[in-house]
Structures are given as C-alpha cells and as structure tokens.
Design an enzyme around this catalytic site. Structure first.
Site, mmCIF file in Angstrom:
data_model
loop_
_atom_site.group_PDB
_atom_site.id
_atom_site.type_symbol
_atom_site.label_atom_id
_atom_site.label_comp_id
_atom_site.label_asym_id
_atom_site.label_seq_id
_atom_site.Cartn_x
_atom_site.Cartn_y
_atom_site.Cartn_z
ATOM 1 N N ARG A 120 -109.001 -21.273 13.454
ATOM 2 C CA ARG A 120 -110.472 -21.348 13.416
ATOM 3 C C ARG A 120 -111.074 -21.942 14.681
ATOM 4 O O ARG A 120 -110.804 -23.079 15.059
ATOM 5 C CB ARG A 120 -110.935 -22.110 12.171
ATOM 6 N N ASP A 175 -111.417 -11.534 2.735
ATOM 7 C CA ASP A 175 -110.403 -12.186 1.903
ATOM 8 C C ASP A 175 -110.569 -13.695 1.757
ATOM 9 O O ASP A 175 -109.980 -14.305 0.881
ATOM 10 C CB ASP A 175 -109.005 -11.893 2.455
ATOM 11 N N HIS A 176 -111.389 -14.321 2.606
ATOM 12 C CA HIS A 176 -111.436 -15.785 2.656
ATOM 13 C C HIS A 176 -112.536 -16.421 1.795
ATOM 14 O O HIS A 176 -112.502 -17.630 1.578
ATOM 15 C CB HIS A 176 -111.644 -16.237 4.104
ATOM 16 N N ARG A 189 -98.784 -23.320 3.986
ATOM 17 C CA ARG A 189 -99.343 -24.532 4.590
ATOM 18 C C ARG A 189 -99.603 -25.552 3.488
ATOM 19 O O ARG A 189 -100.144 -25.207 2.443
ATOM 20 C CB ARG A 189 -100.638 -24.157 5.330
ATOM 21 N N ASP A 194 -106.771 -15.090 12.848
ATOM 22 C CA ASP A 194 -106.191 -15.897 11.788
ATOM 23 C C ASP A 194 -104.801 -16.312 12.255
ATOM 24 O O ASP A 194 -104.071 -15.512 12.854
ATOM 25 C CB ASP A 194 -106.104 -15.116 10.478
ATOM 26 N N SER A 240 -104.722 -23.690 11.447
ATOM 27 C CA SER A 240 -105.523 -22.482 11.469
ATOM 28 C C SER A 240 -106.006 -22.137 12.872
ATOM 29 O O SER A 240 -106.103 -22.988 13.752
ATOM 30 C CB SER A 240 -106.725 -22.668 10.538
#
Length: 780
Positions: A671, A127-128, A474, A192, A669
């Site tokens: 990440r 999806d990213h 965000r 995520d 995030s």
C-alpha cells in the site's frame, strides 16, 4: 537444511563457462493471445529470446530463470548496466493488475497524468472492500451497497481508460490472474504485495505501489533495482500431511521476514515435480513475507496441465516449444542456496504475530504451553489468495468427510473463503463445499475478507487474549481482526481444518486420535484431493466488464463532498534548501509494517480519499518515548495527542517533521498510502535502520527522503525531542551520504551519517515533489 552463499556482486561480470552458448530459437512466430480477454495482445517469446541472447552474449555466463525473464523484458538490453543488487533495470512489463483498494489511488494518479488510455493491458479486481460477517451472499450485497460510489468510479474509470474490470464477487486478484492472465515468462506488476502468486506459472510477478503502475500504464519503462537471486533447491517428494504451504513456512523460518529483501527466490530441483501448479503459486504468494521481490518456479508439466485445464492449451503448447527460455540454465549461479528435502519436511504452524516463527506440528502444543499462548482455538479459517485452489479445497474436504463419517464436527468456528467465482462454482458443482459446510463451515464471499482485516468479528472483545489459525499469509499483530491480543497462526488448509475439529493447539493429526460420536477413537488418514477437476472448471457467474474500444465518451464524476474519493493535488516541489531543525513526529519502536503506518480493516473504505485516510497514520505504531500507540508529544504545545492530529498541527504551522524507525521498516503490504499519508501531512524524511523494498520505492515516488543509518547504533542516539537537520541536499547524488545533525534538548549535538539508495532519476522525483510531478514535466 543446508545453506550456502554461492556468489557475491561480482556474479554478473564476464567469466568463461567453458562452453559455447546455443543460438536462440528461430521458430516462426506463432500468434497466441496473452489471454482470452486480450485478443490483440500476443505472447512474444521471440522478443524474450532475442533479449536473452543479447544479454548472454554480453555477460557470458549461465542465467537463472529469474534473470531470463527480467533481462528478456529489458527496455535496452544492449546497453543496460547489469550488476545484481546495484544496477537499476529499465523494464517493459507485459501487464498491470490492481486490486480495488489500491486501484483507487492508482487511477486517480493516472487521471492526473492527462493520458487518454493505458499503454499496456491492465485490470482492476474488486476483492478488498467486502467485509466478512454473515456469509457470502449477504456480505457481498452489503459491500455492493456500501461501496457503490467506489465501484462505480472504478468501473467508469476502467471503461474510459481501457482497463478490464472484475466486479465484486469475481474473486481475489491473484487467483483471477493465475486462472486467466499468468503464463510462463510473463513480467507482471500488481498493486498488491502478494502479486508473486503468478510465479506458480513461471512468471516474474512483482508487487508495487500505485505510482509504479501508473508509470507502466503511461508507457514508461518500469524501474527495478537488479535483484539478487536466492535459489531454493527442492529434493524428495511431497506426501502425507505435508503441503506446499509448508515449503514457504520453512523458507520463512530459514530466511526470516527480511531475508529475501532485494532478492528473487527461485525454486528448482527434482522436488518441484511433486508440487501442483496451484501449490507452486501458494509458495510464491507467501514469499512476500520474507521480503522477496518475487518468487518463481521453472516451467514444467504441472504448469502445462493447469494451463490446459483453464482453457489455455495454446499457451501451454507455445511454452513447451520455448521451454529452454523458461527454465534456468545448467550451472546458473545463486547468491544464496537453500536446500529443502521434501521427504523430511514436517507440517508447520507459524506464529504468533510473525510469519517466520515456525512451529513443527509435533512441537506446536509444547511451544504453546511454554510460551503461554492460548491453547483453545476460537476460529479456524481456510482460503485466501494463498490457499484457495481446487486442490486446497478438495484436500480440506477430504478431512471433513473423514470426520463426518465418525460423527465429528468442528469445535472451532470454521470459515471457508473460495479464491474466485470459478473455484466457488466448481466446488459447489462437485459437492466439495458440502462436507466443509456440514462440519460447521461458513462459506464467505470470493474476496480477501479476514485475511486483510475485513472481518466484523463478534466472538471476542478487543484486548481479549485468544488464538486463531488460518491458511492465510500474514499474521502481524491485529492484522485479521484489529485485536492486538489475538494470537494468529498460519498453516496449510489441511492442518487448519484438522485443528478446527479438535479446537486445540496441542492436537497433532499425524499422531493423535479423535473420539467419534460413538465414543470410539479414530485417526485421520493423510488428506487426499484432486489437483484439478475431472469435469473441468465451471466459470460460474460472468463478472468481467470489458472496456470499450473507445472510452473517450465515458464520464467520470467525483463529488467534491465525497468522503470516499478525492481528486489529487500535486505535492509541492522541494524548495531547494536544507531541512533544518525539523521536529520528530514519532520515533517508532520495534516492528513497523505498512499496517502500522496505514491501518487496513475499516480504513480501506477511504483508500480513494487521501485526506480522510491520513487519519489512520501511525495509529498502531509504538512510540519509543512512552511505548504507547497513537500518543505523541506535540513539540510546540507540550501536550500529548494522536499521531495524525499532531502531524496536521505541524503542517498548519509550517513545521517540517521526520520519522525514525527500526529494521525492515514498511514490511508487508504494497500500500502506497503508507508513503502518501506522511507526505500529505507534511513529512520530509523517514530515517530507519533498513527498509522493505516496496515501501522504500513508494517513499521515493512520493518525494520523501528514505534514509538509513550508516551506523545502526545511531538509532539509539535519537531522542524524540530532538531537532533534526539534513544538510547539503543541493548536492544530493547517488552513493553520496547525507549528513544529519541531532540537536538534543539539553543543548548537546550528535552528528551522524545517513545513506540512501536513490539514483539520478529518483533524486529528480524528490526535487520535483513526486514522481507524478516529474511525469507531468515530461512530454508523453
């Protein structure tokens, strides 16, 4: 709003409650699959109830729902130390979910472990990597072409190691999980930060870094510091223009971006009954913006209704039988209590530049004029993982229909992002997409798109001051379009759609009128939309790849010359010595999110190649020395250069370096690249006033020292030209401070005290060089 601190750390010490605990369920175990894709993995409410009973007998007090789900998944409930905010819980999650950008590094780490198959049900969701530009079909095909190497790697790794694979175009990870995998009482970890979306179905769903996911996929317990619990009691009824999004926008206003750190937010009270299941998911999703570990709602009939609508009636039946374990106990105590009366809640528009700056719709125009925010709305965007349900789309379409009846179309550029292929197919079948298109809406691919910066925006130049409004979660500086001058506001999709019609922040749909094509004024009615489709959901195109029962024969190919994928090399172990006279790479001024540390947008394509993506390290962080971005002084040459280039220079010369930062460092995030990159380029420690939860854990996992000032004012003593020493690391132990010496360029010295939250196991990660290195030392 009334707020009250209800309990401190003593909460989990035994105390009498004046009544006897009921015995746990003795219902004969009923085999119900966790999902239609996991036919041999069953929901184990019996184990959940057994663990809850053990913990209740030990603690002798009522439990919140968050505690029930967490303690119900303890690896060792009989002996686990349990003190909110202090203990580290060893947990056994039910499943793992990964999005494609973070899954690359997670799977590369899993491959390094040498294991043959994941130990728990796991999925990857593409999806990213889909950039929004022309529209759904064109953008999706371009993404498939541009990212073929990555998609092929993820698909083949999924097949080899027993992971379910959702192809590009299937939808956003959190919507897919809500539709297929979430259920009341679930413990899920996802790579995520908006994984808490699943709390809308009563699960504890937590965003983590890839290294945490690897631990669970390897069959190891997952470690989480026992969270505090913030209660949000909802009273009244949701109605009119007020939407579920306004609940979390108000919570963000109350708690701020750091107020939920180290806590689970648990919604309860009679007001929850007026919110749909997907509305509850919206609220939980955006809890990430206040730093919460996760958020959740108690099981109710709105959840049961959604489960049945998504083909999971058997799960709904099972949950109804075990309801007492899926709601908080009467008398459950919270560390903090927030009360919100939905009858009094006004629609909010939060921003710009931070999701906790709340503007009531009645005051938005005035606030914008007083602060000099651009009034003209260039782009209005609805959808994203936060707000892309059937109900969201149908309520927005209702507003569009009203406008079209008067010949009015959107004055702002307007985009629509369905959350999943199922939502896309269903709203197309039911004609819900038509009015959204007819007012000028461009339907984008079922993907994250502009919400995460995957947006090839062409209507303004970088640096041009402008305003956008979104139903996203965000809105940090440059988050959506990489333009630091874009003023981004977040609101409900209903408010965003209404604002798009006028294109001006001063418009209040609750009170103001529009002018129709016939010149007559009209006022929009409060939006209405169906919670769920009368005809059921249309699944659309089949985009799921089931892993074979035996994937050992599947091959993985990573081209050594690839600029997208790179096999990992273990980090070096700690050499056993103190860190002496380390250089400061950068002293960051102000807000430093994971976007500042490791930018997204076009850099997402390098998430599987650690060396290449490290070229984005700190490029948007502000240097305290000169208040500029991506410009730091090389302590050896005296020249100024880009942050990644300077770090690479230090690494090539064997010069150890550290980073200093401010409060809530690493928010945003999940990440882990924001931790991997500094480690890869030679960083030793990150020293700040405070950390966001996920990022602090990610730093620990990669073998870096995450340290905080004992005296917050010591941040001001740090000068960018200092040499930094961290002493007595050989005796590093839980709760023991680290002594730091700052040698200033004028010859003076400051000695300061630093704290850490590492436990014994986490200290072994530092000594081994990383958690993955430590795992390699274990016999799994």
């Amino acid at each position: 709003m009334m707020q009250a601190t209800m309990m401190k750390s003593v909460v989990l010490r035994p105390w009498a409650v004046g009544r006897r605990w009921l015995s746990c369920s003795t219902t004969v175990a009923q085999k119900v699959a966790m999902s239609k894709f996991d036919n041999e993995k069953y929901i184990n409410y019996e184990k959940l109830s057994e663990n809850i009973s053990i913990v209740k007998d030990r603690l002798q007090h009522p439990l919140t729902l968050a505690e029930k789900v967490l303690y119900g998944h303890l690896d060792n409930p009989k002996n686990q130390d349990i003190v909110r905010g202090k203990s580290y819980l060893q947990l056994r999650p039910d499943r793992v979910a990964m999005q494609d950008a973070t899954a690359q590094m997670a799977m590369l780490q899993f491959i390094s472990s040498g294991l043959q198959k994941v130990a728990v049900p796991s999925t990857i969701h593409c999806d990213h990597l889909i950039e929004a530009q022309m529209g759904a079909s064109t953008d999706l095909q371009r993404a498939k072409d541009d990212n073929k190497e990555v998609y092929d790697f993820l698909a083949s790794a999924s097949a080899k190691y027993g992971v379910g694979f959702w192809k590009p175009g299937s939808g956003i990870i959190h919507q897919i999980c809500l539709e297929n995998y979430a259920f009341p009482g679930l413990l899920l970890i996802g790579t995520d930060s908006h994984t808490p979306n699943g709390g809308g179905l009563g699960g504890v769903c937590v965003g983590v870094g890839g290294a945490d996911a690897v631990d669970v996929m390897a069959g190891l317990p997952w470690e989480l510091q026992c969270p505090k619990v913030i209660g949000v009691r909802l009273t009244g009824t949701m109605k009119g223009w007020t939407a579920p999004k306004d609940v979390i926008l108000k919570v963000a206003d109350i708690l701020t971006v750091a107020g939920g750190t180290g806590s689970i937010i648990e919604y309860h009270g009679p007001g929850t009954a007026s919110i749909s299941c997907t509305g509850m998911a919206t609220i939980c999703n955006m809890g990430a913006e206040v730093g919460a570990t996760t958020s959740l709602f108690p099981f109710n009939q709105r959840m049961s209704k959604y489960l049945r609508a998504t083909g999971r009636g058997d799960i709904a039946d099972l949950a109804e039988k075990h309801e007492k374990f899926l709601v908080p106990d009467e008398g459950a105590r919270y560390d903090r209590l927030v009360e919100i009366n939905l009858d009094e809640l006004e629609p909010l528009v939060n921003g710009p530049f931070t999701p906790d700056r709340a503007n009531p719709i009645s005051k938005l125009g005035k606030n914008a004029q007083e602060n000099g925010w651009p009034l003209d709305i260039k782009v209005a965007l609805i959808g994203s993982c936060t707000n892309s349900s059937y109900e969201d789309m149908s309520r927005s379409a209702n507003i569009a229909k009203q406008a079209l009846a008067h010949g009015v179309k959107a004055k702002s550029t307007f985009t629509v992002t369905p959350g999943s292929e199922q939502i896309r197919a269903t709203i197309e079948r039911d004609g819900i997409d038509k009015p959204l298109r007819d007012i000028g809406g461009l339907v984008l691919a079922n993907a994250c798109g502009p919400c995460i910066g995957q947006w090839n925006r062409q209507d303004v130049k970088k640096g041009e001051k402008n305003t956008i409004v979104t139903s996203y979660n965000r809105n940090f500086t440059g988050r959506n379009d990489a333009n630091p001058a874009t003023h981004a506001f977040v609101a409900s999709p209903e408010i965003v759609t209404a604002l798009a019609l006028v294109g001006d922040l001063r418009f209040n749909p609750e009170t103001d009128h529009l002018t129709g094509a016939d010149g007559k004024e009209f006022k929009l009615d409060s939006p209405y939309g169906d919670e769920l489709p009368d005809k059921g959901f249309d699944p659309g195109e089949d985009t799921y790849q089931e892993p074979p029962s035996d994937g050992s024969s599947c091959t993985l190919n990573v081209d050594p010359k690839s600029n997208r994928l790179q096999l990992l090399t273990p980090f070096e172990k700690w050499d056993g010595s103190d860190i002496l006279d380390a250089t400061i790479l950068i002293k960051v001024l102000g807000k430093c999110t994971t976007d500042h540390i490791s930018a997204a947008g076009p850099w997402l394509k390098y998430r599987g190649h650690l060396d290449n993506i490290s070229n984005n390290m700190f490029i948007t962080a502000t240097n305290a020395e000169n208040q500029e971005m991506n410009k730091v002084k090389n302590a050896v040459t005296g020249e100024y250069g880009a942050v990644p280039d300077t770090a690479r220079f230090y690494k090539s010369k064997g010069i150890k370096w550290v980073v200093f930062g401010d409060s809530n460092y690493g928010e945003g995030s999940s990440r882990e690249h924001a931790a991997l990159e500094p480690r890869h380029l030679g960083g030793m420690a990150v020293i700040v006033r405070s950390f966001a939860r996920i990022h602090e854990t990610n730093l620990k996992k990669q073998g870096m020292l995450p340290l905080t000032f004992s005296n917050l004012a010591d941040y001001d003593k740090v000068q960018p030209s200092d040499k930094v020493s961290l002493l007595d690391l050989a005796n590093l132990s839980p709760g023991k401070s680290v002594q730091c010496v700052l040698k200033h360029s004028d010859g003076s010295v400051d000695e300061i005290t630093l704290n850490h939250t590492m436990n014994e196991a986490q200290i072994t990660w530092f000594k081994a060089g990383s958690a993955l290195n430590k795992m390699a030392e274990m016999d799994l």
